[in-house]
Design an enzyme around this catalytic site. Sequence first.
Site, PDB file in Angstrom:
ATOM      1  N   GLU A  29       9.167  19.343  17.387  1.00 24.15           N
ATOM      2  CA  GLU A  29      10.104  20.438  17.071  1.00 24.15           C
ATOM      3  C   GLU A  29       9.392  21.787  17.042  1.00 24.15           C
ATOM      4  OE1 GLU A  29      12.504  19.730  13.566  1.00 24.15           O
ATOM      5  OE2 GLU A  29      13.384  21.735  13.663  1.00 24.15           O
ATOM      6  N   LYS A  79      14.736  17.418   4.534  1.00 24.36           N
ATOM      7  CA  LYS A  79      14.340  17.224   5.935  1.00 24.36           C
ATOM      8  C   LYS A  79      13.302  18.279   6.302  1.00 24.36           C
ATOM      9  CE  LYS A  79      14.671  17.633  10.606  1.00 24.36           C
ATOM     10  NZ  LYS A  79      14.094  18.691  11.462  1.00 24.36           N
ATOM     11  N   ASP A 108       1.987   5.773   8.412  1.00 23.86           N
ATOM     12  CA  ASP A 108       3.325   5.210   8.608  1.00 23.86           C
ATOM     13  C   ASP A 108       4.368   6.186   8.089  1.00 23.86           C
ATOM     14  OD1 ASP A 108       5.700   3.769   8.366  1.00 23.86           O
ATOM     15  OD2 ASP A 108       4.695   1.896   7.831  1.00 23.86           O
ATOM     16  N   HIS A 125      13.330  30.188  15.297  1.00 20.25           N
ATOM     17  CA  HIS A 125      13.548  28.910  15.963  1.00 20.25           C
ATOM     18  C   HIS A 125      13.891  29.123  17.430  1.00 20.25           C
ATOM     19  CE1 HIS A 125      14.803  24.674  15.661  1.00 20.25           C
ATOM     20  NE2 HIS A 125      14.065  24.717  14.572  1.00 20.25           N
TER      21      HIS A 125
HETATM   22  P1  NAD Z   1      -4.975  -2.828   6.402  1.00 18.00           P
HETATM   23  O1  NAD Z   1      -4.680  -4.205   5.952  1.00 18.00           O
HETATM   24  O2  NAD Z   1      -5.213  -2.605   7.866  1.00 18.00           O
HETATM   25  O3  NAD Z   1      -6.211  -2.234   5.606  1.00 18.00           O
HETATM   26  C1  NAD Z   1      -6.353  -2.357   4.229  1.00 18.00           C
HETATM   27  C2  NAD Z   1      -7.573  -3.200   3.930  1.00 18.00           C
HETATM   28  O4  NAD Z   1      -8.759  -2.527   4.312  1.00 18.00           O
HETATM   29  C3  NAD Z   1      -7.718  -3.456   2.458  1.00 18.00           C
HETATM   30  O5  NAD Z   1      -6.943  -4.545   2.081  1.00 18.00           O
HETATM   31  C4  NAD Z   1      -9.219  -3.690   2.300  1.00 18.00           C
HETATM   32  O6  NAD Z   1      -9.527  -5.047   2.420  1.00 18.00           O
HETATM   33  C5  NAD Z   1      -9.826  -2.942   3.481  1.00 18.00           C
HETATM   34  N1  NAD Z   1     -10.593  -1.735   3.097  1.00 18.00           N
HETATM   35  C6  NAD Z   1     -11.800  -1.357   3.573  1.00 18.00           C
HETATM   36  N2  NAD Z   1     -12.205  -0.184   3.047  1.00 18.00           N
HETATM   37  C7  NAD Z   1     -11.217   0.199   2.196  1.00 18.00           C
HETATM   38  C8  NAD Z   1     -11.049   1.332   1.337  1.00 18.00           C
HETATM   39  N3  NAD Z   1     -11.946   2.310   1.236  1.00 18.00           N
HETATM   40  N4  NAD Z   1      -9.904   1.425   0.619  1.00 18.00           N
HETATM   41  C9  NAD Z   1      -8.965   0.450   0.703  1.00 18.00           C
HETATM   42  N5  NAD Z   1      -9.089  -0.642   1.473  1.00 18.00           N
HETATM   43  C10 NAD Z   1     -10.191  -0.776   2.232  1.00 18.00           C
HETATM   44  O7  NAD Z   1      -3.806  -1.812   6.047  1.00 18.00           O
HETATM   45  P2  NAD Z   1      -2.901  -1.553   4.779  1.00 18.00           P
HETATM   46  O8  NAD Z   1      -3.192  -0.181   4.335  1.00 18.00           O
HETATM   47  O9  NAD Z   1      -2.955  -2.643   3.762  1.00 18.00           O
HETATM   48  O10 NAD Z   1      -1.454  -1.595   5.447  1.00 18.00           O
HETATM   49  C11 NAD Z   1      -0.976  -0.519   6.209  1.00 18.00           C
HETATM   50  C12 NAD Z   1      -0.188  -1.016   7.402  1.00 18.00           C
HETATM   51  O11 NAD Z   1       0.890  -1.848   6.971  1.00 18.00           O
HETATM   52  C13 NAD Z   1       0.465   0.136   8.123  1.00 18.00           C
HETATM   53  O12 NAD Z   1       0.205  -0.015   9.510  1.00 18.00           O
HETATM   54  C14 NAD Z   1       1.963  -0.045   7.843  1.00 18.00           C
HETATM   55  O13 NAD Z   1       2.737   0.454   8.901  1.00 18.00           O
HETATM   56  C15 NAD Z   1       2.068  -1.529   7.711  1.00 18.00           C
HETATM   57  N6  NAD Z   1       3.230  -2.100   6.987  1.00 18.00           N
HETATM   58  C16 NAD Z   1       4.087  -1.340   6.268  1.00 18.00           C
HETATM   59  C17 NAD Z   1       5.144  -1.935   5.586  1.00 18.00           C
HETATM   60  C18 NAD Z   1       6.040  -1.075   4.754  1.00 18.00           C
HETATM   61  O14 NAD Z   1       5.764   0.092   4.533  1.00 18.00           O
HETATM   62  N7  NAD Z   1       7.153  -1.596   4.220  1.00 18.00           N
HETATM   63  C19 NAD Z   1       5.307  -3.313   5.644  1.00 18.00           C
HETATM   64  C20 NAD Z   1       4.401  -4.073   6.398  1.00 18.00           C
HETATM   65  C21 NAD Z   1       3.337  -3.464   7.056  1.00 18.00           C
END
Ligand code: NAD
Length: 421
Positions: free
Chosen positions: A84, A262, A278, A376
Amino acid sequence: MTENIKSSRVSGFYRLPIEKRIEFVKKFSDLTDEETKLFSSCLNIDIADRMIENVLGTFELPLGVAVNFVINGRDYLVPMAIEESSVVAAASNAAKIARVKGGFTAECSPPLMIGQIQVLKVEDVTEASQSIIEHKPEILRLANAQDKILVELGGGAKDLEVRILDSPLGKMIVIHLIVDVRDAMGANAVNTMCEALAPEIEELTGGKTRLRILSNLADKRIVKAKAVFDKNTMGGENVVDAFLESYTLASIDPYRAATHNKGIMNGVDALIIATGNDFRAIEAGAHAYAARKGRYTSLTTYYKNKDGDLVGEIELPMAVGVVGGAANMHPKARLCRKILGVKTAEELAMVAGSLGLAQNFAAVFALSTVGIQKGHMSLHAKNIAVMAGAKGEEIDQVADQMVKEGKIRLDRAKEILEEIR
Ligand code: NAD
């Protein structure tokens, strides 16, 4: 252009050729030559193929940078990926005005996410809830056994809450597992824990677990930002009053609040996308939080301080990560984090909150004064010119003429194009 590298205050940034803008960002953020080359590259198809299913190619968005931001005393260039027009310019302008009184101050709560476990078919929900509370230490231990890395980093499951809800299916228990996800967004981490706990919960309650997933209403992971907007820079106290009149409608009316919010998300989403986060999760959290008191309302509040300046505040959930998800996988997300210079999810959240406030201020400021179309439409004129078939230099010629006439319409664009040709 005035420039002071390491200060994000730049005037005329938009007038620079793209190479000069990149040069500025390179110096500001200590980018390598390799990193600057990424600006003009596309996501590698093999990486894309690992990210989603049925890949055919990639889809590009413009990536820009908002200038002038000071947050908690530090200068930031804020990367924004968005289709946008006017959004990046508006954010930069708001940040310039906020700068007069010291910029944004922001704070955020620890990165606590909520995982929900739904338990049905429980005979005595009160007794079952008691049993869950009594077994809290072992439930948390089991949850933490799923993510040793998170626990080593000081995160992990920290607490649980038990809710009893009435439903058309009868009473059900919903357990909230509270997980400190450190620098991750945390969805996968939390979902894994919730799924792993299900058998233990069924044994403790005698019920049947169904949903085991995080809540996007991340109301324990809140960012707050605040800024004072100088009345003289805004154009006088009457402009502050006009601003507050406009804001009042958003505070009382969901129809206006939706558009108001928004505008906040124009900024927030652009940063969220640029950093590989996300945006659906952030959107869901923001709007659910806006309705938390039973009526959907504004995520920002504004008032006048004793000097007659405008004070703006924002408060919303901000489940963002600097590790995990696409944040690590997407090279441009890594590049954008380097441009920002953020190392932690909390710092990224504070930038996102400040940007949301800036974006909202800019929109309401324009609406309360000249109206939104002026800024805009002058950028939009170029899109209309392209729609009319203008090519190369014709695009600017047609757009400039339409802006001059104050008629930014496809029929007029076609006429001007014919006249030029
Ligand atoms: P991930 O599982 O890829 O990474 C998280 C993991 O990284 C942790 O569990 C940990 O083991 C590791 N890690 C390493 N260094 C870390 C640090 N400094 N801090 C924290 N963890 C560290 O990702 P995630 O963040 O658990 O999940 C995000 C993904 O899930 C996104 O892609 C999202 O789109 C997706 N998702 C979202 C939903 C929702 O929002 N409802 C549902 C399902 C999946």
